[in-house]
Design a protein around this motif. Structure first.
Motif, PDB file in Angstrom:
ATOM      1  N   LEU A  88       7.566 -22.489 -30.627  1.00 48.03           N
ATOM      2  CA  LEU A  88       8.024 -22.484 -32.015  1.00 48.03           C
ATOM      3  C   LEU A  88       8.823 -23.745 -32.339  1.00 48.03           C
ATOM      4  O   LEU A  88       8.653 -24.348 -33.406  1.00 48.03           O
ATOM      5  N   THR A 111      -1.624 -21.111 -25.207  1.00 46.16           N
ATOM      6  CA  THR A 111      -0.335 -20.741 -25.812  1.00 46.16           C
ATOM      7  C   THR A 111       0.740 -20.448 -24.766  1.00 46.16           C
ATOM      8  O   THR A 111       1.718 -19.749 -25.057  1.00 46.16           O
ATOM      9  N   CYS A 128       3.344 -21.539 -37.582  1.00 45.52           N
ATOM     10  CA  CYS A 128       2.324 -20.692 -36.947  1.00 45.52           C
ATOM     11  C   CYS A 128       1.253 -20.278 -37.953  1.00 45.52           C
ATOM     12  O   CYS A 128       0.064 -20.232 -37.633  1.00 45.52           O
ATOM     13  N   ASN A 141       1.097 -16.236 -25.961  1.00 46.06           N
ATOM     14  CA  ASN A 141       1.656 -16.197 -27.324  1.00 46.06           C
ATOM     15  C   ASN A 141       0.582 -16.206 -28.406  1.00 46.06           C
ATOM     16  O   ASN A 141       0.817 -16.695 -29.511  1.00 46.06           O
ATOM     17  N   PRO A 143       4.344 -15.816 -21.949  1.00 46.70           N
ATOM     18  CA  PRO A 143       5.202 -15.118 -22.923  1.00 46.70           C
ATOM     19  C   PRO A 143       6.614 -15.691 -22.992  1.00 46.70           C
ATOM     20  O   PRO A 143       7.282 -15.587 -24.017  1.00 46.70           O
ATOM     21  N   TRP A 144       7.064 -16.334 -21.912  1.00 47.01           N
ATOM     22  CA  TRP A 144       8.420 -16.866 -21.861  1.00 47.01           C
ATOM     23  C   TRP A 144       8.521 -18.263 -22.470  1.00 47.01           C
ATOM     24  O   TRP A 144       9.587 -18.839 -22.513  1.00 47.01           O
ATOM     25  N   ASP A 145       7.392 -18.789 -22.948  1.00 42.61           N
ATOM     26  CA  ASP A 145       7.383 -20.098 -23.614  1.00 42.61           C
ATOM     27  C   ASP A 145       7.471 -19.988 -25.130  1.00 42.61           C
ATOM     28  O   ASP A 145       7.370 -20.987 -25.838  1.00 42.61           O
ATOM     29  N   ARG A 146       7.656 -18.785 -25.637  1.00 37.12           N
ATOM     30  CA  ARG A 146       7.612 -18.561 -27.083  1.00 37.12           C
ATOM     31  C   ARG A 146       8.546 -19.484 -27.845  1.00 37.12           C
ATOM     32  O   ARG A 146       8.140 -20.158 -28.799  1.00 37.12           O
ATOM     33  N   ASP A 147       9.815 -19.542 -27.446  1.00 35.52           N
ATOM     34  CA  ASP A 147      10.787 -20.331 -28.196  1.00 35.52           C
ATOM     35  C   ASP A 147      10.440 -21.813 -28.158  1.00 35.52           C
ATOM     36  O   ASP A 147      10.593 -22.519 -29.167  1.00 35.52           O
ATOM     37  N   ASN A 175      -0.272 -13.876 -30.189  1.00 32.45           N
ATOM     38  CA  ASN A 175       0.144 -13.067 -31.343  1.00 32.45           C
ATOM     39  C   ASN A 175       0.950 -13.850 -32.377  1.00 32.45           C
ATOM     40  O   ASN A 175       1.177 -13.365 -33.486  1.00 32.45           O
ATOM     41  N   LEU A 176       1.396 -15.061 -32.035  1.00 31.31           N
ATOM     42  CA  LEU A 176       2.151 -15.859 -33.010  1.00 31.31           C
ATOM     43  C   LEU A 176       1.268 -16.357 -34.152  1.00 31.31           C
ATOM     44  O   LEU A 176       1.765 -16.676 -35.235  1.00 31.31           O
ATOM     45  N   SER A 201       0.301 -26.235 -23.341  1.00 29.00           N
ATOM     46  CA  SER A 201      -0.076 -25.818 -24.698  1.00 29.00           C
ATOM     47  C   SER A 201      -0.039 -27.053 -25.574  1.00 29.00           C
ATOM     48  O   SER A 201       0.936 -27.817 -25.545  1.00 29.00           O
TER      49      SER A 201
END
Length: 346
Positions: free
Chosen positions: A196, A186, A206, A224, A189-193, A226-227, A173
């Motif tokens: 950010l 993006t 975002c 991600n 889903p487990w890369d969200r933190d 949706n961020l 990303s």
């Protein structure tokens, strides 16, 4: 000094070092190299231990780019040493030595034309310089122009085999920061933190991202979306903003132009709807964020690395060739950015 390294390079180094290796040839080994062995247990509790380590180390007088390069080379982390070598601040120790010696060598011609500031510098190093009776006019050099877009890695993708039919992987990303903020892929889903945290490091929220381009619809590249509620999202043949969708026929061969420096092009093969993002005028020249058109740099020499995942090998090979001729550097779907070897370029 280490603090002079561009933020994009620091981020690439720390993210790679944070990926723990069984041999501990990651941030833990670097901590030992820099005399932080006793702090390893405390650093393990940090969300970004490599960054914490290097932020503390940069306060020391020995925190030079050269010393970091030598430590990484000693660790056999040539992948990260080469990242440092891309920095405009990089000079080898040999080059630095030659440069230092050259500042102490004053020819007769230089003595005749030396300016006041240079005279003070030479005297600081114990070299006496006769003062001229008059000084030449000050020469004003324009500052070097800055690239329009900075390449900011949010997640560096990877893929490793866990046996037949099983993998551990996530997709790259990348943020391109400039007149607009453009994110390509993006992650999972487990890369969200991590996304950010990386965005915050580059001073981008975002909500301030203008465009998000998904190179294809696999879950490790769109996890991600949706961020980015305020962004225009480009995926497959859709250009979407909020609940408004517009069809763009990429397969007609006409790139989607985001601005004067960024275009989205159609590069199918890995899937039948792949997109790549071409960004001109970055610190690395023209960079193409290509998703899984390229798995990683190694697949240039090992075609099986991308053959195994191609829906259409012929199409993918065609578009790989096109991207290799237009790019100075490529961000692959599952590896760090690499420079295109000269023999691929026309």
């Amino acid at each position: 000094m280490y603090r002079q390294l561009p933020d994009t390079i620091k981020a690439e180094i720390t993210m790679s070092l944070n990926r723990q290796i069984i041999s501990e040839n990651d941030w833990r080994n670097l901590a030992k190299e820099f005399g932080y062995a006793s702090a390893i247990e405390a650093l393990k509790a940090k969300q970004n231990p490599a960054e914490e380590l290097l932020n503390d180390w940069q306060t020391r007088k020995e925190a030079t780019i050269t010393n970091l390069h030598e430590a990484l080379t000693k660790m056999h982390r040539d992948d990260l040493a080469s990242v440092i070598e891309r920095s405009p601040h990089w000079t080898s120790r040999a080059d630095s030595s030659v440069e230092a010696k050259s500042t102490l060598t004053v020819t007769q011609q230089e003595r005749a034309t030396v300016t006041q500031p240079a005279s003070a510098l030479f005297e600081h190093y114990g070299v006496r310089v006769p003062q001229p009776t008059s000084f030449p006019p000050t020469r004003v050099f324009p500052e070097p122009s800055r690239p329009t877009y900075a390449v900011c890695p949010l997640v560096i993708g990877y893929a490793t085999s866990d046996g037949p039919g099983h993998q551990r992987a996530t997709g790259s990303s990348t943020l391109f920061r400039g007149p607009l903020n453009v994110v390509v892929d993006t992650g999972s889903p487990w890369d969200r933190d991590q996304i950010l945290e990386s965005l915050a490091r580059f001073g981008v929220s975002c909500d301030s991202v203008h465009y998000v381009v998904a190179t294809h619809s696999h879950s490790d590249h769109v996890g991600n979306l949706n961020l980015f509620q305020n962004a225009v999202i480009i995926l497959s043949y859709d250009v979407a903003a909020r609940n408004s969708y517009r069809t763009y026929r990429f397969n007609d061969g006409v790139p989607y132009t985001i601005d004067n420096w960024i275009q989205v092009i159609f590069t199918p093969g890995h899937s039948h709807q792949d997109l790549s993002v071409v960004v001109k005028d970055t610190e690395y020249g023209t960079v193409v964020a290509a998703g899984d058109l390229f798995e990683c740099e190694d697949d240039l020499a090992l075609p099986r690395l991308w053959h195994d995942f191609a829906e259409d090998k012929t199409l993918q090979e065609l578009h790989r060739g096109k991207v290799l001729t237009m790019a100075d550097a490529i961000i692959p779907g599952h590896g760090r950015m690499f420079f295109v070897p000269k023999h691929f370029r026309r």
